[in-house]
Each structure stands twice: as C-alpha cells, then as structure tokens.
Write a protein that holds these residues in place. Structure first.
Motif, short mmCIF file in Angstrom:
data_model
loop_
_atom_site.label_atom_id
_atom_site.label_comp_id
_atom_site.label_asym_id
_atom_site.label_seq_id
_atom_site.Cartn_x
_atom_site.Cartn_y
_atom_site.Cartn_z
N THR A 340 0.85 -1.19 0.00
CA THR A 340 0.00 0.00 0.00
C THR A 340 0.88 1.24 0.00
N GLN A 341 0.29 2.37 -0.34
CA GLN A 341 1.05 3.58 -0.63
C GLN A 341 0.92 4.63 0.48
N HIS A 441 0.42 5.35 6.35
CA HIS A 441 1.61 4.50 6.21
C HIS A 441 1.62 3.70 4.90
N PRO A 442 2.70 3.74 4.16
CA PRO A 442 2.92 2.69 3.17
C PRO A 442 3.40 1.43 3.89
N ILE A 443 2.77 0.30 3.59
CA ILE A 443 3.12 -0.94 4.28
C ILE A 443 3.30 -2.05 3.25
N GLU A 444 4.36 -2.81 3.40
CA GLU A 444 4.56 -4.03 2.60
C GLU A 444 4.16 -5.21 3.47
N MET A 445 3.31 -6.08 2.91
CA MET A 445 2.73 -7.19 3.68
C MET A 445 2.94 -8.50 2.94
N ARG A 446 3.69 -9.40 3.54
CA ARG A 446 3.92 -10.73 2.97
C ARG A 446 3.02 -11.73 3.72
N VAL A 465 5.73 -4.58 7.21
CA VAL A 465 6.78 -3.58 7.46
C VAL A 465 6.27 -2.23 6.98
N GLY A 466 6.25 -1.26 7.91
CA GLY A 466 5.72 0.05 7.58
C GLY A 466 6.76 1.15 7.71
N THR A 504 12.34 6.59 8.99
CA THR A 504 13.09 6.94 7.79
C THR A 504 13.12 8.47 7.70
N ASN A 505 13.76 8.99 6.68
CA ASN A 505 13.78 10.44 6.46
C ASN A 505 12.67 10.89 5.51
N ASN A 506 11.68 10.04 5.31
CA ASN A 506 10.50 10.45 4.56
C ASN A 506 9.57 11.25 5.47
N PRO A 507 8.52 11.89 4.90
CA PRO A 507 7.56 12.57 5.76
C PRO A 507 7.01 11.62 6.81
N PRO A 508 6.75 12.11 8.01
CA PRO A 508 6.21 11.24 9.06
C PRO A 508 4.90 10.60 8.62
N CYS A 509 4.65 9.41 9.14
CA CYS A 509 3.37 8.73 8.93
C CYS A 509 2.77 8.41 10.29
#
Length: 877
Positions: A340-341, A441-446, A465-466, A504-509
């Motif tokens: 998700t994005q 949050h962008p989240i990768e889900m396995r 992982v978010g 990370t150094n991306n915008p906060p989520c």
C-alpha cells in the motif's frame, strides 16, 4: 501600487493591493469577508474560495486583485436573505454538510447553476461542481442537497424540519446553517485586535546537518515584530504524542530529519510580510544521504534517523497455535506480497492556530487539533509553564481524518505570542501542510494463508513492514493495529503475525482513517479471493464459511462475545452481489472489521459537564473534537434522549474550563466513550427535572460524569482473558463495474451497533467509501529524496463528484452493550474493505490480480482524470 475599486456584495470598496495579491486575500484580509476559504491557494483546484465575478463563478485564489477594477464580486454574504435561508435549509435537511469547509463555495456554485437551470439532472449537478473538492461527504448528500435546493428555487415547498429528536432521529447538524453559509469561523477566520501573522522556515532537505541560521535580514524587514529559532524556546523543545522525539525547532548543530522540519518562525503585521521575511532567512546545511526505506533503516549500521529512538520504532507479535504446521497440512495454500502507498489526508482546511496573551501571564490557544488537551500539555512544556497557564479552546475543524492528532503550528504560534506580547495566528499553506503533517503508512505485507478442502481457513502467517517517516507520531500503534487486524473478520485457528514500524527520512506517517486495518484488509481479502478460486467458491460463499460468529476468536485472541454483526452485513449484500453476477457484471466483495476504542491496554475516558446557563441553555462540555463527523450533534442527541429536552437546548463546546482531557479523537471512540459520559451526566440532570424543577431553577448547576475504561489488555499480554478492544464495527462491501471496467455501483452494509442519527451515519460511510475508492485507484503521495513529488490537488488523486459511482449504504444494528444506547464508532470502518472489493471486481473484469495500491493501471483508474502525476523530469503514472 495603485487603488483598485470594485463592488463587493453591493458595496463599493477601494483597496491598494500588492502586485501579486489574490482576490481571495483581498476580500478576506482587507474586507473581512470570510465565507470564501483558502484551501489550496494559488492552485485554484479545491473550489473553497469560489466567488461570482461579474456573475461568473471564479476561484478567487487564482484571480489577481489588481485585475478586478470596476467588477462586481458576490459571495454568500451578499445574497438576499431568502436565498440564504433556502440554501442553508436544503444543505441541513439533506445532511449535505460535514466539516463544512468546502460547502460555502459549493453552495454559491449551486446558486449560480440554479439561476440558469432550475431543474438540473444529478449528472449536470456533478459536472457543475467538478472544480470543487470535498474530502468528507463522498458528494452523495451534496448532490441530494442541491437537488432539494432546486425544488425550493423553483418555488416548491421547503424541506420539513425534523419532528423528532433524541437517539435514532435525523437531528439536524449542530450549527449546520452557519456552517453552510460560511458564518461559523474556523481558526483562520478569527480576528483579534493587534493580531500578528506568523510564517515558518522549513527544511530544504530530508537529511542534513544545520550549520548556521542567519535571521538578520528577516529582522530588518519593515513590519516584522519577532523572529524565533530553537535558541528562543524557554521550555522542552521536543514534543510528541507517545515519544518526545519531534522538535518544535531544529537547532544549529542538529540534523533535520525531513522536509517538514521547522527551523525558524517570523511574526509580522501581515502574512505577506511574514512570508517575505521568512524567505530571507539563510540556512547553511551540510547535506547528508537520507534513509528512504524501512529496509535501509533496519539494516545493520544504518544511520540513526532520530536521536531519541532506535530506527526500529515498533515491533508487534501475535502468535496463536502452530501456523507452520497448519499450513503444511492445509489443502490449499497461497502466498503473496501486498503493498500500500503513502497517502495525503488532504483535509480542506490547512492547519492553523491562534495564540493570544491573557492577563496574568496566561495564554489562550485556539486550535482545530484532534486532541486540544494534548496540544495544551505539549505547548505548556514547550513554553516551560504549568498547563494551567494555557487556556485551550477547540475551534471545530475543517477536516482531519487523523492528520491533526500531532502538533503542527500550535507551539510556534504560542512562542511568537509570548515573545511579542500580542496575539499571533500561524496558518500553513497547502504545500507546507503536505510537508509537515503525518501521512497514511505505506506498508509491505507478505502473507501466506491456508484453508482446508471446503475453504475453511486454517492458518495465517504474515509479516508487515511500515515506513513511519522521521517521527514516531503513532506509527508503532498503526503497525500494531495492522497486525491485530491481520486476519480480518475471519475465524483463523493458527496465527503467526509480526509487524515492524521503522523510522526513515520520509515525511512522518501516523494516524489516518482506518489506522492500519485497511492496509491489512487489502492483503487478507486478496488472499481469500485467491483461495476461493482454488477451492471453487465465489467470493460471497468463501466469506460466509469463514466470518467470525459469537464466541469466535479475533486475530489477537480476544473472544468476540457481543455485538458481532458481520453475518448480518454479509447477508444484506447477497442480493446485490448475486444480481450483478447474473447480469454478467464484474463484481468484487470484501469484509472488514475495525476496533472502536483504542484498547490494547490504554486507559480511556469519556468526560462531560452539563452546565445550566442563565439563558436556559445547557453548555455541554466534553473532551473530544468535532471535525466534521457530527460528534457535537450526536452528543446533543444523547443528552436530549436522556433528559427529554430539545436537542437545541444543548451547546457543545470543548475548552479547558473543566479538566476534561480524553486524549485524541481517534480510534472511532468519541461516540462510544463521549456518549456514555453525556448520558451519565444527562441522567443526573433528568433526576432534577423529574423533581419538578425547570431549567430556570437549575441555572448554575453542573452535572458531571467521568467514565473510565481500563479493562483492555496489551497485545500479546499473558493474561487469562484477552480483551484488546472494547468494541468492533463490521462491514461488507460490494463493488460493481460497468462494461468498460469503470466504477458503476458500491453497496456497503455496516454494523453500527445502534443508529444514533441515520443521515449523519450514512454520510460518514459514504465519505469513507469515497476515500477508500481513491485509496484503491488514484491516490498516492510518492516522494523523491524525502520530498513529495507533487503538491497539486488534482495530481494527489482525490475523486471528484463526477468520478463517484452510485452508492448504497445499508445500516445494520447489532447493539453494543458497552456503547451508549448500543452505539459504536463508524468513522473508520467505511473504507476498510473498499480497496479489496475494488481489486476483486477488477480481477473479475480483466483477470488480473492486483496487489499494489493504487491500482492506476486498471480501467477503473484510467477512467478517472485525477491522480495523473506529471513533472518536467518524467511522467508519474
């Protein structure tokens, strides 16, 4: 500069505008006409600032004030009284107003349309308001309101007022007429004698060492009254909701951690001067390589993003049974990775705060935050004063959806007011808002999921992982919630779930409507569709065989022993699902579950004070935020239900007159807990009324109620009885596509416990579906080197009125015994199943199983003009 003369609402005005001053700024700041709102200046893409210029609708933020000489400008303030009454009555009767920030512009557009076409079709109305963006309603009830208005415009009878009040009635929205006409002020509309205006300096880089900040040229600008940096903060410079890891100002010698970091603030006589001075502040950086993914963040030896916490922000674990063994013995097993994005909240009201010095060294803070008592606590710490030295007052918000939980400009406004001794208002523009506040949050889900030969689930193994960005916000809790909802509303005997939140150094989520549940729903529902194909079942039957029943376990191990309405919601959509299949249409189905109440061991409160005033009204003090969801209205309905008094007697308000801090308005809990407190206080008032006392006799009486909920258990706690949440909402949604693969219809059935206000309840769900469809198809906030690629509203992908399919909401009642009159929260559940249902419909249409959001490659997305991001250096989707 030269004088410009024009007519504003029938009166001649003369102004001396700056060369680049917009008509919006001129009529708001110079003329005091505030029904046009600033939602995106200078983009002209939200419609909030609409005026009629020589009889034609124009977005005033994109019109130069100096070009308006000799022209006529009309706003809602200038309409005849009879027209204003018709407009307000129609929007209130149709429940066409939620936060209301967009409505004055839409209402004025409706007047213009109906003057030319008094009997427009629904499609013509949708096309006419295409320039207008609404983030709350999903447009359904806005279109209803304009259709209703058209009837009165043609001379038909006005809509009838609600005849019944209390729980279950369609009580009109609190102050709905004022909101519709733009008369109820937002923070940016508030004025004070001697008001100064603030502006901020934001970081140019996602990660860099700040070597020097030179403010001398800013201080020299005429009209500047103060310039402040980290060195001027008298108290604790770092604040936050869960961790104090977010600095109000980044100091020289420290790293900036994202492009929303604040380095300096300016107060000046007007906003133009403040922004000009802020632009002159020189910051010298030593630019460093940013950490831009959770994988890089969690790698051994990675740079530490935030000095207050390790890069692993949160780790949540749920294990029940033996998932590996169950998967090995399953008849069918599917595996996949769902992504998700990052999403921008895009509430229409950018953040704004006003701070005003009070006698005795105290300070008043006016804020539209989602937890004003949390704002008070953090601002007091920032200034180094006791909380009692800050009087905080909620100004109802122009939308929030979770994005106004964290502080934005409250601390900076307060510091500037303290330094200057004058009231200061700090207002973000749209770009600053996007850079500063936390995102979805962008989240990768396995996932690996198994079932038996009949399609009954056996096990779920998932790793999530978010990306939480530069600051904690509530990111660890979002991933905790995603883990807790990882199995959806399904019976799963064996569970092995882990979720990780990384800096990370991306915008906060942080918090956004759905709060992790919608991300994990996209994955588990997709896995169910894959298994259904293996077993040979359709989507409805697969879900019917697996949904939880009374006595089953939730993902976390909690026994679901009350108010489990998922089966009712599934049965309610069966007719629409089967009919669409028989007609040969592409149809998708998904179920959802969402906690009501934060839970997971958090102590939660509902607090209320009913104060009988001398004018025979009752002030209803409580601790939660009105941000468009209708909370103030439903709380008055509870009070009316318990006392037998008219709802109009009650005046909801949130300020620090009483110690009513309840934390954030989040977790779909304000109705659940706030409603219980109101009922308790109102029952005490009712006892006095039953003794024959009238309101006039009770003047000065205060009826108090504080309810505490402290029986939930932390995730993974080793306790005899797991209870991670107080209550749950349930939903089933069906998405149907047309012959070209475009959105045609959505049917949404929702278990809401008890319907307190049917119109407002359905409106919440319609708005959530609108947000869920954008989430599924068009919305995203991609970043490069930590900077959002676009700040343009149309490119961010929010759907417009003409993009919305027909939407049917079915309200199911399965009373919640721990809720007020059986009610539970509905604010978030509305978008939990949506993206998965869209994905299922798309697979039915073209055979492609999509596992990454947004699904911009789909025919449904390609039919929507919004969300097409273009830049000089490339073409994004």
């Amino acid at each position: 500069m030269s004088l410009v003369e024009f007519t504003l609402n029938g009166k001649t005005v003369r102004i001396d505008p700056a060369p680049d001053e917009s008509l919006l700024d001129a009529i708001r700041e110079r003329c005091g006409t505030t029904s046009p709102k600033d939602g995106c200046q200078p983009q002209g893409q939200c419609g909030c600032c609409l005026v009629l210029l020589d009889g034609q609708p124009k977005v005033s933020c994109a019109v130069a004030a100096e070009s308006c000489g000799g022209k006529e400008v009309l706003t809602l303030e200038g309409l005849p009284g009879a027209e204003r009454e018709k407009i307000a009555a129609a929007f209130v009767a149709a429940a066409g107003v939620q936060c209301g920030y967009c409505i004055p512009g839409i209402a004025l557009r409706a007047k213009w349309l109906l003057d030319r076409n008094p009997n427009p079709s629904r499609e013509e109305i949708a096309r006419a308001i295409d320039v207008h963006l609404c983030r709350c309603t999903g447009y359904v009830k806005i279109l209803d309101a304009i259709e209703l208005l058209a009837k009165t415009w043609r001379g038909e009878a006005p809509p009838e007022k609600a005849r019944r009040e209390g729980v279950g009635a369609a009580t009109p929205r609190d102050r709905g007429a004022e909101i519709t006409l733009g008369d109820r002020p937002y923070v940016a509309d508030m004025k004070r004698l001697g008001l100064l205006h603030g502006a901020l300096v934001l970081s140019s880089h996602a990660r860099a060492l700040v070597k020097r900040i030179d403010v001398s040229t800013a201080r020299a600008v005429r009209g500047v009254r103060a310039v402040v940096t980290a060195a001027d903060v008298p108290g604790e410079r770092w604040y936050g909701l869960l961790y104090n890891d977010w600095p109000g100002f980044v100091a020289v010698g420290e790293e900036v951690r994202c492009v929303g970091d604040i380095l300096a603030a300016v107060a000046a006589d007007d906003e133009r001067t403040a922004r000009e001075a802020a632009a002159r502040i020189k910051v010298e950086y030593d630019v460093l390589a940013p950490v831009l993914s959770p994988e890089d963040s969690l790698r051994e030896g990675a740079p530490r993003v935030n000095p207050k916490h390790a890069n692993l922000l949160g780790h949540s674990v749920i294990r029940r049974g033996d998932a590996e063994r169950a998967l090995a013995g399953s008849a069918h097993v599917v595996s996949g990775t769902w992504r998700t994005q990052r999403i921008e909240h895009l509430y229409l009201e950018p953040e704004c705060a006003l701070a005003e010095p009070l006698p005795g060294g105290r300070l008043a803070l006016y804020t539209s935050g989602q937890g004003v008592f949390d704002d008070r606590r953090q601002v007091a710490s920032f200034l180094g004063v006791p909380e009692e030295a800050i009087h905080v007052e909620l100004v109802p918000s122009g939308g929030a959806f979770g994005g106004k939980e964290d502080m934005s400009v409250q601390a900076q406004a307060a510091l500037l007011a303290r330094v200057t001794g004058r009231p200061v208002r700090v207002k973000l523009d749209r770009e600053e808002s996007i850079r500063i506040h936390p995102k979805r949050h962008p989240i990768e889900m396995r996932y690996t999921v198994g079932c038996d030969a009949e399609g009954r689930l056996t096990a779920v193994k998932a790793r999530l992982v978010g990306d939480s960005g530069a600051y904690a916000s509530v990111g660890a809790k979002v991933l905790e919630r995603a883990a807790g909802h990882a199995c959806g509303p399904y019976r799963v005997p064996h569970v092995d779930v882990e979720a990780f939140a990384a800096y990370t150094n991306n915008p906060p989520c942080g918090a956004m409507r759905g709060f992790g549940a919608n991300q994990s729903a996209f994955a588990i529902e997709g896995a169910l569709d894959l298994l259904a194909k293996r077993v040979g079942l359709d989507g409805w039957e697969m879900r019917s065989r697996n949904i939880v029943e009374m006595g089953d376990l939730f993902s976390t191990g909690q026994v679901l022993d009350k108010s489990v309405g998922i089966r009712k919601t599934l049965e309610a959509v069966k007719g629409a699902y089967d009919e669409a299949k028989r007609a040969g249409k592409a149809v998708g189905i998904a179920c959802g579950i969402k906690n009501s109440g934060i839970g997971n061991g958090v102590e939660e409160w509902g607090k209320c004070r009913l104060v009988v005033e001398n004018d025979r009204t009752v002030s209803l003090y409580h601790g939660y935020t009105e941000m468009g969801q209708g909370l103030f209205t439903v709380l008055t309905q509870f009070a009316a239900e318990a006392t037998g008094l008219p709802a109009s007697v009650f005046r909801p308000r949130v300020d620090s007159t009483y110690a009513l801090g309840c934390g954030q308005t989040t977790g779909s809990r304000a109705t659940l807990f706030g409603g219980r407190a109101v009922l308790s206080a109102a029952e005490k008032m009712k006892a006095d009324l039953d003794r024959g006392r009238a309101l006039a006799d009770l003047a000065g009486q205060v009826y108090a109620a504080d309810i505490v909920v402290s029986d939930t258990t932390p995730l993974g706690a080793d306790v005899p009885r797991v209870k991670t949440h107080t209550a749950f909402g349930y939903a089933t949604q069906v998405v149907i596509l047309d012959a070209q693969g475009r959105l045609e219809r959505v049917v949404a059935s929702h278990d809401v416990g008890r319907v307190v206000n049917p119109a407002l309840c359905a409106g919440q769900i319609e708005g959530a579906i609108h947000m869920g469809l954008g989430y599924a198809l068009t919305e995203e906030l991609p970043c490069e080197n930590g900077m959002p690629v676009t700040m343009r509203l149309r490119e961010l992908g929010v759907l417009r009125a003409r993009d919305m399919p027909a939407t049917e909401v079915i309200l199911v009642e399965e009373p919640e015994p721990e809720g007020p009159c059986g009610a539970k929260g509905v604010g978030e559940i509305g978008l939990v199943p949506t993206a998965a249902a869209v994905a299922g419909a798309l697979e039915a249409f073209d055979g492609v199983r999509r596992t990454t959001l947004p699904m911009k490659d789909s025919p449904a997305a390609r039919a929507i003009p919004s969300g097409r991001i273009r830049r000089e250096r490339g073409d994004w989707h």
